[in-house]
Design a protein around this motif. Sequence first.
Motif, PDB file in Angstrom:
ATOM      1  N   SER A  20      18.811  -2.970  -6.013  1.00  0.00           N
ATOM      2  CA  SER A  20      18.796  -4.267  -5.317  1.00  0.00           C
ATOM      3  C   SER A  20      17.728  -4.297  -4.238  1.00  0.00           C
ATOM      4  O   SER A  20      17.987  -4.697  -3.095  1.00  0.00           O
ATOM      5  N   LEU A  21      16.547  -3.891  -4.595  1.00  0.00           N
ATOM      6  CA  LEU A  21      15.468  -3.781  -3.618  1.00  0.00           C
ATOM      7  C   LEU A  21      15.075  -5.138  -3.072  1.00  0.00           C
ATOM      8  O   LEU A  21      15.118  -6.159  -3.779  1.00  0.00           O
ATOM      9  N   LYS A  22      14.680  -5.123  -1.799  1.00  0.00           N
ATOM     10  CA  LYS A  22      14.283  -6.328  -1.092  1.00  0.00           C
ATOM     11  C   LYS A  22      12.852  -6.160  -0.592  1.00  0.00           C
ATOM     12  O   LYS A  22      12.402  -5.034  -0.371  1.00  0.00           O
ATOM     13  N   PRO A  23      12.152  -7.251  -0.354  1.00  0.00           N
ATOM     14  CA  PRO A  23      10.786  -7.120   0.187  1.00  0.00           C
ATOM     15  C   PRO A  23      10.746  -6.309   1.481  1.00  0.00           C
ATOM     16  O   PRO A  23       9.771  -5.593   1.725  1.00  0.00           O
ATOM     17  N   GLU A  24      11.777  -6.396   2.282  1.00  0.00           N
ATOM     18  CA  GLU A  24      11.795  -5.633   3.546  1.00  0.00           C
ATOM     19  C   GLU A  24      11.981  -4.139   3.344  1.00  0.00           C
ATOM     20  O   GLU A  24      11.912  -3.371   4.301  1.00  0.00           O
ATOM     21  N   ASP A  25      12.211  -3.708   2.107  1.00  0.00           N
ATOM     22  CA  ASP A  25      12.254  -2.269   1.811  1.00  0.00           C
ATOM     23  C   ASP A  25      10.855  -1.697   1.584  1.00  0.00           C
ATOM     24  O   ASP A  25      10.699  -0.478   1.428  1.00  0.00           O
ATOM     25  N   THR A  26       9.855  -2.566   1.567  1.00  0.00           N
ATOM     26  CA  THR A  26       8.480  -2.104   1.388  1.00  0.00           C
ATOM     27  C   THR A  26       8.085  -1.163   2.518  1.00  0.00           C
ATOM     28  O   THR A  26       8.196  -1.506   3.692  1.00  0.00           O
ATOM     29  N   ALA A  27       7.643   0.026   2.152  1.00  0.00           N
ATOM     30  CA  ALA A  27       7.291   1.053   3.137  1.00  0.00           C
ATOM     31  C   ALA A  27       6.767   2.281   2.417  1.00  0.00           C
ATOM     32  O   ALA A  27       6.867   2.389   1.193  1.00  0.00           O
ATOM     33  N   VAL A  28       6.231   3.187   3.208  1.00  0.00           N
ATOM     34  CA  VAL A  28       5.978   4.537   2.711  1.00  0.00           C
ATOM     35  C   VAL A  28       7.245   5.352   2.963  1.00  0.00           C
ATOM     36  O   VAL A  28       7.757   5.377   4.085  1.00  0.00           O
ATOM     37  N   TYR A  29       7.741   5.984   1.932  1.00  0.00           N
ATOM     38  CA  TYR A  29       8.978   6.753   2.018  1.00  0.00           C
ATOM     39  C   TYR A  29       8.645   8.242   2.074  1.00  0.00           C
ATOM     40  O   TYR A  29       7.857   8.741   1.269  1.00  0.00           O
ATOM     41  N   THR A  32       6.559  -0.708  -2.869  1.00  0.00           N
ATOM     42  CA  THR A  32       6.233  -2.097  -2.578  1.00  0.00           C
ATOM     43  C   THR A  32       7.151  -2.997  -3.385  1.00  0.00           C
ATOM     44  O   THR A  32       7.227  -2.860  -4.610  1.00  0.00           O
ATOM     45  N   VAL A  33       7.843  -3.875  -2.687  1.00  0.00           N
ATOM     46  CA  VAL A  33       8.780  -4.790  -3.339  1.00  0.00           C
ATOM     47  C   VAL A  33       8.235  -6.206  -3.186  1.00  0.00           C
ATOM     48  O   VAL A  33       8.076  -6.698  -2.064  1.00  0.00           O
ATOM     49  N   SER A  34       7.950  -6.828  -4.299  1.00  0.00           N
ATOM     50  CA  SER A  34       7.400  -8.186  -4.271  1.00  0.00           C
ATOM     51  C   SER A  34       8.531  -9.207  -4.342  1.00  0.00           C
ATOM     52  O   SER A  34       9.553  -8.990  -4.981  1.00  0.00           O
ATOM     53  N   SER A  35       8.296 -10.346  -3.702  1.00  0.00           N
ATOM     54  CA  SER A  35       9.328 -11.391  -3.670  1.00  0.00           C
ATOM     55  C   SER A  35       9.193 -12.333  -4.854  1.00  0.00           C
ATOM     56  O   SER A  35       8.222 -12.305  -5.584  1.00  0.00           O
TER      57      SER A  35
END
Length: 121
Positions: free
Chosen positions: A85-94, A118-121
Amino acid sequence: QVPLVESGGGLVQAGGSLRLSCAASGRTLSNYGVAWFRRAPGKEREFVAASSWNDGNTYYADSVKGRFTISRANAKNTVYLQMNSLKPEDTAVYYCAAAFRATSPRAYDYWGQGTQVTVSS
């Protein structure tokens, strides 16, 4: 030293899933508490999830609780972060991090180089 290598990042649409892997060489990860952190553009690094080295306890940031799962595959010397359930706000370097015999989240001694999600909307 504990060389940690992350993999599994990529581009996914919102609502999708990814599984990140953190592999170690030369050290047995089952002797280490392992955590995932992330850093989004322009933001501080933040804690995501952690796995205790010995008792099976796991810890999650409120923002990912119920969506992300940290797990271990000791036979593969690997720790995973399943992200659903990824969201755009999960976009980051992990980043994967480890500390010898760490139970609860704490300062970690060893860090990987990171993998981009990177999670696109």
